[in-house]
Write a protein that holds these residues in place. Structure first.
Motif, PDB file in Angstrom:
ATOM      1  N   LEU A 203      -6.931 -40.283 -21.150  1.00  0.00           N
ATOM      2  CA  LEU A 203      -7.995 -40.732 -22.045  1.00  0.00           C
ATOM      3  C   LEU A 203      -7.944 -39.920 -23.333  1.00  0.00           C
ATOM      4  CD1 LEU A 203     -10.798 -42.180 -22.547  1.00  0.00           C
ATOM      5  CD2 LEU A 203     -11.827 -40.200 -21.416  1.00  0.00           C
ATOM      6  N   VAL A 204      -7.483 -40.557 -24.394  1.00  0.00           N
ATOM      7  CA  VAL A 204      -7.399 -39.889 -25.683  1.00  0.00           C
ATOM      8  C   VAL A 204      -8.709 -40.108 -26.427  1.00  0.00           C
ATOM      9  CG1 VAL A 204      -6.259 -39.937 -27.937  1.00  0.00           C
ATOM     10  CG2 VAL A 204      -4.901 -40.109 -25.850  1.00  0.00           C
ATOM     11  N   THR A 205      -9.335 -39.033 -26.846  1.00  0.00           N
ATOM     12  CA  THR A 205     -10.624 -39.178 -27.519  1.00  0.00           C
ATOM     13  C   THR A 205     -10.928 -37.969 -28.394  1.00  0.00           C
ATOM     14  OG1 THR A 205     -12.978 -39.598 -27.186  1.00  0.00           O
ATOM     15  CG2 THR A 205     -11.914 -38.171 -25.578  1.00  0.00           C
TER      16      THR A 205
ATOM     17  N   LEU B  66      -2.690 -45.310 -16.529  1.00  0.00           N
ATOM     18  CA  LEU B  66      -3.508 -46.054 -17.488  1.00  0.00           C
ATOM     19  C   LEU B  66      -3.729 -45.184 -18.731  1.00  0.00           C
ATOM     20  CD1 LEU B  66      -5.046 -48.778 -17.514  1.00  0.00           C
ATOM     21  CD2 LEU B  66      -7.028 -47.536 -16.632  1.00  0.00           C
ATOM     22  N   PHE B  67      -3.373 -45.719 -19.911  1.00  0.00           N
ATOM     23  CA  PHE B  67      -3.591 -45.003 -21.160  1.00  0.00           C
ATOM     24  C   PHE B  67      -4.766 -45.628 -21.910  1.00  0.00           C
ATOM     25  CE2 PHE B  67       0.989 -44.271 -20.554  1.00  0.00           C
ATOM     26  CZ  PHE B  67       1.048 -42.906 -20.757  1.00  0.00           C
ATOM     27  N   ALA B  68      -5.710 -44.806 -22.315  1.00  0.00           N
ATOM     28  CA  ALA B  68      -6.835 -45.301 -23.093  1.00  0.00           C
ATOM     29  C   ALA B  68      -6.954 -44.442 -24.352  1.00  0.00           C
ATOM     30  CB  ALA B  68      -8.112 -45.239 -22.269  1.00  0.00           C
ATOM     31  N   ASP B  69      -6.805 -45.061 -25.526  1.00  0.00           N
ATOM     32  CA  ASP B  69      -6.899 -44.326 -26.800  1.00  0.00           C
ATOM     33  C   ASP B  69      -8.207 -44.712 -27.475  1.00  0.00           C
ATOM     34  OD1 ASP B  69      -6.449 -42.817 -29.051  1.00  0.00           O
ATOM     35  OD2 ASP B  69      -4.578 -43.794 -29.625  1.00  0.00           O
TER      36      ASP B  69
ATOM     37  N   SER C 249       3.952 -29.338 -22.937  1.00  0.00           N
ATOM     38  CA  SER C 249       4.392 -29.468 -21.547  1.00  0.00           C
ATOM     39  C   SER C 249       3.177 -29.659 -20.649  1.00  0.00           C
ATOM     40  CB  SER C 249       5.154 -28.217 -21.084  1.00  0.00           C
ATOM     41  OG  SER C 249       6.344 -28.065 -21.815  1.00  0.00           O
ATOM     42  N   HIS C 250       3.233 -30.657 -19.798  1.00  0.00           N
ATOM     43  CA  HIS C 250       2.124 -30.880 -18.859  1.00  0.00           C
ATOM     44  C   HIS C 250       2.553 -31.872 -17.795  1.00  0.00           C
ATOM     45  CE1 HIS C 250      -2.008 -30.867 -17.472  1.00  0.00           C
ATOM     46  NE2 HIS C 250      -1.953 -32.181 -17.382  1.00  0.00           N
ATOM     47  N   ARG C 251       2.062 -31.632 -16.581  1.00  0.00           N
ATOM     48  CA  ARG C 251       2.270 -32.593 -15.506  1.00  0.00           C
ATOM     49  C   ARG C 251       0.931 -33.280 -15.236  1.00  0.00           C
ATOM     50  NH1 ARG C 251       6.205 -32.138 -10.892  1.00  0.00           N
ATOM     51  NH2 ARG C 251       5.549 -33.812  -9.496  1.00  0.00           N
ATOM     52  N   PHE C 252       0.863 -34.588 -15.483  1.00  0.00           N
ATOM     53  CA  PHE C 252      -0.393 -35.324 -15.321  1.00  0.00           C
ATOM     54  C   PHE C 252      -0.617 -35.668 -13.846  1.00  0.00           C
ATOM     55  CE2 PHE C 252       0.755 -35.801 -19.703  1.00  0.00           C
ATOM     56  CZ  PHE C 252      -0.452 -35.707 -20.366  1.00  0.00           C
ATOM     57  N   GLN C 253      -1.888 -35.599 -13.426  1.00  0.00           N
ATOM     58  CA  GLN C 253      -2.259 -35.844 -12.031  1.00  0.00           C
ATOM     59  C   GLN C 253      -3.154 -37.080 -11.939  1.00  0.00           C
ATOM     60  OE1 GLN C 253      -1.136 -33.742  -9.762  1.00  0.00           O
ATOM     61  NE2 GLN C 253      -0.554 -31.972 -11.016  1.00  0.00           N
ATOM     62  N   PRO C 254      -3.247 -37.673 -10.759  1.00  0.00           N
ATOM     63  CA  PRO C 254      -4.200 -38.775 -10.576  1.00  0.00           C
ATOM     64  C   PRO C 254      -5.632 -38.312 -10.904  1.00  0.00           C
ATOM     65  CG  PRO C 254      -2.700 -38.673  -8.723  1.00  0.00           C
ATOM     66  CD  PRO C 254      -2.445 -37.431  -9.546  1.00  0.00           C
ATOM     67  N   GLY C 255      -6.421 -39.209 -11.510  1.00  0.00           N
ATOM     68  CA  GLY C 255      -7.737 -38.830 -12.017  1.00  0.00           C
ATOM     69  C   GLY C 255      -7.682 -38.953 -13.533  1.00  0.00           C
ATOM     70  N   ILE C 256      -8.773 -38.525 -14.188  1.00  0.00           N
ATOM     71  CA  ILE C 256      -8.802 -38.651 -15.652  1.00  0.00           C
ATOM     72  C   ILE C 256      -8.414 -37.337 -16.329  1.00  0.00           C
ATOM     73  CG2 ILE C 256     -10.224 -39.118 -17.684  1.00  0.00           C
ATOM     74  CD1 ILE C 256     -11.984 -40.876 -16.076  1.00  0.00           C
ATOM     75  N   THR C 257      -7.430 -37.417 -17.182  1.00  0.00           N
ATOM     76  CA  THR C 257      -7.120 -36.297 -18.060  1.00  0.00           C
ATOM     77  C   THR C 257      -7.511 -36.712 -19.465  1.00  0.00           C
ATOM     78  OG1 THR C 257      -5.241 -35.622 -16.703  1.00  0.00           O
ATOM     79  CG2 THR C 257      -5.311 -34.775 -18.947  1.00  0.00           C
ATOM     80  N   ALA C 258      -8.452 -35.994 -20.041  1.00  0.00           N
ATOM     81  CA  ALA C 258      -8.822 -36.276 -21.424  1.00  0.00           C
ATOM     82  C   ALA C 258      -7.934 -35.454 -22.343  1.00  0.00           C
ATOM     83  CB  ALA C 258     -10.291 -35.920 -21.661  1.00  0.00           C
ATOM     84  N   VAL C 259      -7.477 -36.069 -23.405  1.00  0.00           N
ATOM     85  CA  VAL C 259      -6.743 -35.348 -24.442  1.00  0.00           C
ATOM     86  C   VAL C 259      -7.636 -35.355 -25.667  1.00  0.00           C
ATOM     87  CG1 VAL C 259      -4.687 -35.292 -25.902  1.00  0.00           C
ATOM     88  CG2 VAL C 259      -4.506 -36.056 -23.505  1.00  0.00           C
ATOM     89  N   VAL C 260      -8.129 -34.176 -26.040  1.00  0.00           N
ATOM     90  CA  VAL C 260      -9.061 -34.090 -27.163  1.00  0.00           C
ATOM     91  C   VAL C 260      -8.468 -33.257 -28.285  1.00  0.00           C
ATOM     92  CG1 VAL C 260     -11.081 -34.342 -25.655  1.00  0.00           C
ATOM     93  CG2 VAL C 260     -10.289 -32.053 -26.277  1.00  0.00           C
ATOM     94  N   GLY C 261      -9.047 -33.423 -29.452  1.00  0.00           N
ATOM     95  CA  GLY C 261      -8.590 -32.660 -30.619  1.00  0.00           C
ATOM     96  C   GLY C 261      -9.040 -33.407 -31.851  1.00  0.00           C
TER      97      GLY C 261
ATOM     98  N   LEU D 243      -7.361 -31.553 -21.917  1.00  0.00           N
ATOM     99  CA  LEU D 243      -6.299 -30.897 -22.680  1.00  0.00           C
ATOM    100  C   LEU D 243      -6.713 -30.903 -24.141  1.00  0.00           C
ATOM    101  CD1 LEU D 243      -3.113 -32.599 -21.158  1.00  0.00           C
ATOM    102  CD2 LEU D 243      -4.228 -30.473 -20.438  1.00  0.00           C
ATOM    103  N   ARG D 244      -6.684 -29.728 -24.752  1.00  0.00           N
ATOM    104  CA  ARG D 244      -7.073 -29.644 -26.164  1.00  0.00           C
ATOM    105  C   ARG D 244      -5.843 -29.510 -27.051  1.00  0.00           C
ATOM    106  NH1 ARG D 244     -12.516 -28.772 -25.662  1.00  0.00           N
ATOM    107  NH2 ARG D 244     -12.859 -28.095 -23.516  1.00  0.00           N
ATOM    108  N   LEU D 245      -5.769 -30.341 -28.058  1.00  0.00           N
ATOM    109  CA  LEU D 245      -4.660 -30.272 -29.009  1.00  0.00           C
ATOM    110  C   LEU D 245      -5.162 -29.740 -30.338  1.00  0.00           C
ATOM    111  CD1 LEU D 245      -2.599 -33.605 -28.744  1.00  0.00           C
ATOM    112  CD2 LEU D 245      -2.029 -31.375 -27.799  1.00  0.00           C
ATOM    113  N   ARG D 246      -4.348 -28.882 -30.931  1.00  0.00           N
ATOM    114  CA  ARG D 246      -4.611 -28.475 -32.309  1.00  0.00           C
ATOM    115  C   ARG D 246      -3.256 -28.354 -33.010  1.00  0.00           C
ATOM    116  NH1 ARG D 246      -6.663 -22.929 -32.749  1.00  0.00           N
ATOM    117  NH2 ARG D 246      -8.485 -23.584 -31.561  1.00  0.00           N
ATOM    118  N   ASP D 247      -3.116 -29.060 -34.107  1.00  0.00           N
ATOM    119  CA  ASP D 247      -1.835 -29.102 -34.830  1.00  0.00           C
ATOM    120  C   ASP D 247      -0.672 -29.416 -33.890  1.00  0.00           C
ATOM    121  OD1 ASP D 247      -3.246 -28.402 -37.127  1.00  0.00           O
ATOM    122  OD2 ASP D 247      -2.932 -26.254 -36.782  1.00  0.00           O
TER     123      ASP D 247
END
Ligand code: ADP
Ligand code: MG
Length: 224
Positions: free
Chosen positions: A199-201, A166-169, A25-37, A214-218
């Motif tokens: 930004l997925v990285t 904008l999605f960047a993987d 669950s997350h509400r994305f905001q203007p600006g860069i949100t990195a999704v890491v893991g 945002l940190r993802l694990r499993d």
């Protein structure tokens, strides 16, 4: 507005059930949100769900469309594609440009899908290529461009219809550090203009430039 609620995706791999995304669950905001893991933590699956390329097993994704808020999984694929075209831009690790089209034609492609006239398409595409520093490469086919140049064409194309999201993987995944830097500067400048960039990285160095991480694990969002 882009919001995920209890987003869950299960895959069946033979006898095994893999929960690739687990109650995110997350509400994305203007600006860069990195999704890491780490690899396999669900980053790409999450992006596919957020963009409506894939449908969740449970939970939902809500997107602002003009005055309305729509639930992606309640739309059919045609409507999702239409909504993606107007609201979302994509920059992937593999630059998936159309190999038989010039840089200009690649950038103009979404404009054609959206029904813009030829002259307007060409002018806008040329202006976008100039914005990413490729005014001298408009007539080049992708295989005549370097990796970094191809990625800048992909960025120009992703901006053709001025999408709020904008999605960047892994957008710099295949690039040398100077080209990667240039690509990141372009992505950052889009975020400063008020776009919501996801930004997925797996590169923590890149993630450090994001406004949120945002940190993802499993498949799960972890704190800190
Ligand atoms: P990441 O992008 O973080 O490397 P992915 O989202 O690609 O992670 O994968 C998350 C998990 O989901 C992995 O265990 C992967 O094997 C599994 N997975 C992803 N896509 C599929 C699929 N189409 N079918 C089965 N399993 C999948
Ligand atoms: Mg991935």
């Amino acid at each position: 507005m882009l919001e995920a609620t209890h987003l869950t995706k299960r895959f069946h791999q033979g006898e095994i059930d893999v929960v690739a995304v687990d109650r995110f669950s997350h509400r994305f905001q203007p600006g860069i949100t990195a999704v890491v893991g780490p690899s396999g933590s669900g980053k790409t699956t999450l992006l596919n769900l957020l963009a409506g390329f894939d449908t969740p097993t449970e939970g939902e994704v809500r997107v602002q469309e003009g005055e309305k808020v729509v639930v992606l999984s309640k739309l059919d694929e045609g409507r999702r594609a239409e909504l993606r075209l107007r609201l979302m831009g994509f920059v992937f690790q593999q630059w998936n440009l159309i190999p038989t089209l010039t840089a200009l034609e690649n950038v103009a492609f979404p404009l054609m899908l959206a029904g813009h006239r030829l002259k307007e398409r060409q002018e806008r595409a040329a202006a976008l290529l100039a914005q990413v520093g490729l005014e001298k490469r408009v007539k080049h086919l992708p295989n005549r461009l370097s990796g970094g140049e191809q990625q800048r064409v992909a960025i120009a194309r992703s901006l053709a219809l001025d999408p709020p999201i904008l999605f960047a993987d892994e957008p710099t995944g295949n690039l040398d550090s100077a080209s990667g830097e240039r690509v990141m500067e372009l992505i950052t400048s889009q975020a400063r203009k008020g776009r919501t960039v996801i930004l997925v990285t797996h590169d923590l160095e890149l993630a450090r430039r994001a406004d949120w991480v945002l940190r993802l694990r499993d498949g799960r969002l972890v704190d800190g």
